[in-house]
Each structure stands twice: as C-alpha cells, then as structure tokens.
Design an enzyme around this catalytic site. Structure first.
Site, PDB file in Angstrom:
ATOM      1  N   TYR A 144       0.857  -1.179   0.000  1.00  0.00           N
ATOM      2  CA  TYR A 144       0.000   0.000   0.000  1.00  0.00           C
ATOM      3  C   TYR A 144       0.896   1.233   0.000  1.00  0.00           C
ATOM      4  O   TYR A 144       1.859   1.309   0.778  1.00  0.00           O
ATOM      5  CB  TYR A 144      -0.898   0.006   1.244  1.00  0.00           C
ATOM      6  CG  TYR A 144      -1.759   1.248   1.384  1.00  0.00           C
ATOM      7  CD1 TYR A 144      -1.510   2.179   2.396  1.00  0.00           C
ATOM      8  CD2 TYR A 144      -2.810   1.493   0.520  1.00  0.00           C
ATOM      9  CE1 TYR A 144      -2.299   3.313   2.537  1.00  0.00           C
ATOM     10  CE2 TYR A 144      -3.615   2.625   0.658  1.00  0.00           C
ATOM     11  CZ  TYR A 144      -3.342   3.541   1.668  1.00  0.00           C
ATOM     12  OH  TYR A 144      -4.119   4.658   1.802  1.00  0.00           O
ATOM     13  N   ASP A 239       9.323   2.878  -1.108  1.00  0.00           N
ATOM     14  CA  ASP A 239       8.355   3.539  -0.235  1.00  0.00           C
ATOM     15  C   ASP A 239       8.757   3.237   1.215  1.00  0.00           C
ATOM     16  O   ASP A 239       8.528   2.141   1.722  1.00  0.00           O
ATOM     17  CB  ASP A 239       6.943   3.021  -0.526  1.00  0.00           C
ATOM     18  CG  ASP A 239       5.918   3.686   0.361  1.00  0.00           C
ATOM     19  OD1 ASP A 239       4.701   3.563   0.073  1.00  0.00           O
ATOM     20  OD2 ASP A 239       6.306   4.332   1.349  1.00  0.00           O
ATOM     21  N   LYS A 267       5.509  10.064   8.083  1.00  0.00           N
ATOM     22  CA  LYS A 267       5.277   9.607   9.465  1.00  0.00           C
ATOM     23  C   LYS A 267       6.317  10.132  10.475  1.00  0.00           C
ATOM     24  O   LYS A 267       6.184  11.228  10.990  1.00  0.00           O
ATOM     25  CB  LYS A 267       5.167   8.080   9.471  1.00  0.00           C
ATOM     26  CG  LYS A 267       3.921   7.598   8.666  1.00  0.00           C
ATOM     27  CD  LYS A 267       3.666   6.146   8.786  1.00  0.00           C
ATOM     28  CE  LYS A 267       2.634   5.683   7.767  1.00  0.00           C
ATOM     29  NZ  LYS A 267       1.258   5.665   8.286  1.00  0.00           N
TER      30      LYS A 267
HETATM   31  P1  KE4 Z   1      -0.637   8.684   4.169  1.00  0.00           P
HETATM   32  O1  KE4 Z   1      -1.155   9.296   2.900  1.00  0.00           O
HETATM   33  O2  KE4 Z   1      -1.706   7.898   4.913  1.00  0.00           O
HETATM   34  O3  KE4 Z   1       0.101   9.701   5.050  1.00  0.00           O
HETATM   35  O4  KE4 Z   1       0.531   7.623   3.779  1.00  0.00           O
HETATM   36  C1  KE4 Z   1       0.209   6.643   2.846  1.00  0.00           C
HETATM   37  C2  KE4 Z   1       1.186   5.491   2.979  1.00  0.00           C
HETATM   38  C3  KE4 Z   1       2.204   5.364   2.057  1.00  0.00           C
HETATM   39  N1  KE4 Z   1       3.092   4.352   2.122  1.00  0.00           N
HETATM   40  C4  KE4 Z   1       3.011   3.422   3.115  1.00  0.00           C
HETATM   41  C5  KE4 Z   1       4.023   2.315   3.155  1.00  0.00           C
HETATM   42  C6  KE4 Z   1       1.990   3.510   4.088  1.00  0.00           C
HETATM   43  O5  KE4 Z   1       1.923   2.568   5.067  1.00  0.00           O
HETATM   44  C7  KE4 Z   1       1.071   4.560   4.043  1.00  0.00           C
HETATM   45  C8  KE4 Z   1      -0.051   4.713   5.056  1.00  0.00           C
HETATM   46  N2  KE4 Z   1      -0.054   3.782   6.129  1.00  0.00           N
HETATM   47  C9  KE4 Z   1      -1.353   3.466   6.683  1.00  0.00           C
HETATM   48  C10 KE4 Z   1      -1.195   2.356   7.720  1.00  0.00           C
HETATM   49  N3  KE4 Z   1      -0.846   1.126   7.143  1.00  0.00           N
HETATM   50  C11 KE4 Z   1      -2.005   4.695   7.241  1.00  0.00           C
HETATM   51  C12 KE4 Z   1      -3.222   4.438   8.098  1.00  0.00           C
HETATM   52  C13 KE4 Z   1      -4.469   4.937   7.439  1.00  0.00           C
HETATM   53  O6  KE4 Z   1      -4.630   4.713   6.219  1.00  0.00           O
HETATM   54  O7  KE4 Z   1      -5.279   5.533   8.175  1.00  0.00           O
END
Ligand code: KE4
Length: 427
Positions: A144, A239, A267
């Site tokens: 993801y 990523d 993060k």
């Molecule tokens: P954001 O757009 O949510 O800040 O980041 C996206 C993203 C990109 N790459 C990786 C490897 C990620 O894990 C994420 C987002 N992580 C999720 C948890 N697995 C965020 C939690 C959520 O979607 O509320």
C-alpha cells in the site's frame, strides 16, 4: 452497543462523516467492531473518552516513535507556533529538515516535503514518468502506497499487462498503466521486464511491505529489482513512509544496502503532524517545478509546525542507544509472544524487525499477501478484543503492522504478555 461515550460519539460521527471516520482503517471493520474515541495520550498509553487507558502498539500508524506527546516535541511545536502557524513562504525549518534527511538517507541528494505519504508516492511516480518519458509502473499485491489513483490497482486478469481498479472511481485507463505483480516472485518480475521493460517508468515497492502485516523480501529480490530497473532504464522507488527513520537512520536502505533512485518518506519525520517527503537522485529531482517540467506543489508543504515537530523527533533519535533500544524491545516482545503461543500449541508466526512486528496465526513463511490471507482470522479477532478488554491496543486489522516506541518499557511488554497469556489460557 454499550452506552459508552465512545459509542455515542461514533453514532453521531456516522451521521456526519462517511463510516464515522476520517480514514477507513479506524472504523475497526477488520475486527467486526466499533472504535473507541481517544481523549488524550502520553508516552506508551492512550486514554479513551470513557477514561479507560490502553498500552498503544499502533502509535498513530508509525509517527509516534518516541511515544505520544513527547515533551521535547510538544515544546518545539509550542515555540514554533508562537512565531506563526503557516507562511506559504520558505522558512528556515525547511532547510534544516532537507539537510537532515539528506544526511540520514545516503541515496537522497535532493528532497521535497509534502503533507502526506500519499502525496509523496504520487509525486515520486509522476516524477519517474516525467524523467523516463514512460507511463507504466510496477507495484506489488499487498503493498500500500496511499490512495493515489495509479496505486489503487490490483492485479488484473492480464496482470502482465493490465491492472484492474482496486477502488471505484479509478478509470480503467489509469489501471492500464499499472502492472501489479505478486511480491517475492522474481520470475514474474523478470518476465514483465523482458516483455515490457522499455515501457516501464518505475517500480514502486515498500522496502519491507508492512501493509499485509510485515513481509520480508526473499534473498536477492531487492537486488533483482535494482538490477532490472538499471538495465532497462526504469527508476526504483522505495516507499519508506513506514520504515524510514524507524528501522534505522537510513531506513531499510541502510539495513539492506541497496540504493533506490527515489524514496518516499513520511510519518516519523513529522513527529505526529501532517507530513510526507520524497527525494533521491539530484538529476531526477531537478525535473521538478519550478526548475523543471514536472509539476508538484502543496500549500502546507514544509509548514513550520510539522518541521519543528519532525526535526525535534529526529534529534531525539540521535541518542546513542535509540535504535538498539527499539530493536531490543521488538525482540523481547516477539520472544514473549512466541513462548506463550508455542506453549499453548497454537500455530503462529511473528515477523519482527526493530520496533515493527506482526503476529500471524499461521506457521508457514509469509511469502506475500496470499499467505497472509490463509491465516486464522478468527483467532486474530479474538485476540484483538481480548487484549483490548485487558487494556492493550493492537492494530485493528491482521493486515497492519504493530509499532513499539521508545516510551515502551520491558514492564509494559510484560503487561501485554501477561494479558495475552491470561486471554489465551481461556481459549
Ligand atoms: P498517508 O497518505 O496515509 O500519510 O501515507 C500513505 C502510505 C504510504 N506508504 C506506506 C508504506 C503507508 O503505510 C502509508 C499509510 N499507512 C497506513 C497504515 N498502514 C495509514 C493508516 C491509514 O490509512 O489511516
């Protein structure tokens, strides 16, 4: 549903916000229940609006590597806020953050801040397409990268050529440009490059996939990605939104010693405030506006509060023992969980690296998301609620990774293990 304040808030929220949440995973759908609402959090613990407290192993999905509301970060945000909340004009924090990221992540020669991980990966892909003049990208099932259209694509029937939208609203024409492959399948990757290598702009991959639980690349898999992208003139995008600055100062790149062309980050570098970043080879990054033809922008990118919070958090991570401490705590928890479940004869596997861990109720090696879907989800769900009842909050999904912070102690972990033993004994 119990008449708790959380329950009342959730009922109200569902009339105002789709699903009652501002991000789907918070709705607890993967554990068939309703979320609690948080009033406050400090260190390793969160307190819900009904006054119940929990040891937290989600840490806001990764940012809170120091624990919640770390004093130095709170102070830094206070100080920065006194000077203004957002300028839309360059500020010194942005320069210091860029320098810090470049110092910490050797493959990053230039970097641009964004407001989320999604913006970071989306921008990195646009940049890769602009740099190569090619349209196709490769991603992997179970990985993801945020919710940009090109990335919400599952493996299509013709996975070697066309993807299928993984969400309503994603045009087939977009999905056609994304090739989604099974992770850890080197033959399929080689086959795609031999048939389509000249069309591929980039591979984007979670350096350690952590959105199908926590999955590790087989020996040589990342090396093959690096070799194939170099051979065919495609870019390799790591990523590291979750793994960056968490598993080591230089993220997985430091642990695995492979250099991608671009890296998406987020993060930890925001200290809990909205942030993302992408960076890498200067010759690629220089194609970004205003110097180059690839447009990318953001009103709040590099805003002073997120920069102040992130920089302070990173400074705390420069303590001599920070990463060795996180590695120790991760290993301590893994051993404790395995001892309990082995004693009870329950098939399980704990994948753990540093302060990231995932418990699977299956014994075989976790090769990719297909293995993950074979596990006993009913046991995961039972454990989730049994532990929540005992004041321990695990990620509300078997597809998520757990996070330990520097605020956690061995005593906290013993508390979790005691709760787990007590729960499992009653199964
Ligand atoms: P954001 O757009 O949510 O800040 O980041 C996206 C993203 C990109 N790459 C990786 C490897 C990620 O894990 C994420 C987002 N992580 C999720 C948890 N697995 C965020 C939690 C959520 O979607 O509320």
């Amino acid at each position: 549903m119990k008449s708790t304040l959380s329950a009342k808030l959730f009922s109200k929220a569902k009339t105002l916000i789709p699903g009652g949440v501002n991000s789907p995973v918070r709705a607890f759908r993967n554990v068939d229940g309703d979320p609690f609402f948080v009033r406050r959090a400090k260190g390793a613990r969160i307190e819900d609006v009904d006054g119940k407290s929990y040891l937290d192993f989600v840490g806001s999905w990764g940012p809170n590597i120091l624990g919640h509301a770390p004093t130095p970060v709170i102070q830094a945000v206070h100080e920065a806020a006194k000077n203004g909340l957002s300028f839309g004009i360059p500020n010194p924090h942005e320069v210091e953050m860029a320098q810090t990221i470049i110092d910490w992540v050797p493959s990053v020669e230039k970097v641009r801040m964004t407001n989320s991980g999604t913006e970071a990966t989306m921008s990195a892909i646009r940049l890769a397409r602009g740099f190569t003049g090619r349209d196709k990208i490769i991603k992997f099932e179970g990985c993801y990268h945020g919710h940009a259209d090109s990335l919400l694509v599952a493996a299509g029937s013709g996975a070697l050529t066309f993807g299928e939208p993984d969400s309503a609203g994603v045009p087939q024409s977009f999905a056609n440009e994304t090739i989604t492959l099974p992770y850890n399948d080197v033959e399929r990757l080689e086959e795609v490059f031999s048939n389509h290598g000249e069309e591929i702009a980039a591979i984007i991959v979670e350096s350690y996939p952590a959105n199908a639980g926590l999955v590790f690349p087989r020996a040589g898999y990342l090396k093959t990605m690096r070799e194939l992208t170099s051979q065919y003139g495609a870019l390799l995008i790591f990523d590291e939104v979750m793994t960056g600055f968490r598993l080591a100062k230089g993220g997985v790149q430091e642990l695995e010693d492979y250099q991608p062309d671009l890296t998406a980050m987020g993060k930890v570098i925001g200290g809990g405030l909205p942030v993302g970043a992408f960076g890498g080879r200067a010759d690629v990054m220089d194609l970004l506006a205003p110097d180059g033809p690839v447009y990318q922008a953001g009103t709040l990118s590099g805003n002073p509060l997120a920069m102040a919070a992130g920089l302070t958090q990173l400074k705390e991570l420069q303590r001599a023992d920070a990463y060795s401490r996180l590695n120790h705590l991760g290993g301590y928890l893994k051993k404790g969980i395995c001892d309990i479940l082995s004693e009870k004869g329950i098939p399980h596997r704990v994948n753990q690296v540093g302060s990231m861990f995932c418990l699977y109720f299956i014994e075989e090696e976790i090769v990719n998301v297909d293995t993950v879907t074979k596990q006993d989800f009913s046991l995961f769900k039972k454990l989730f609620w049994d532990l929540l009842e005992r004041g321990v909050y695990l990620a509300p999904s078997p597809y998520e990774t757990g996070f330990i912070s520097l605020a956690h102690t061995e005593k906290d972990l013993d508390e979790v293990l005691t709760a787990m033993e007590d729960a499992v004994l009653r199964w």
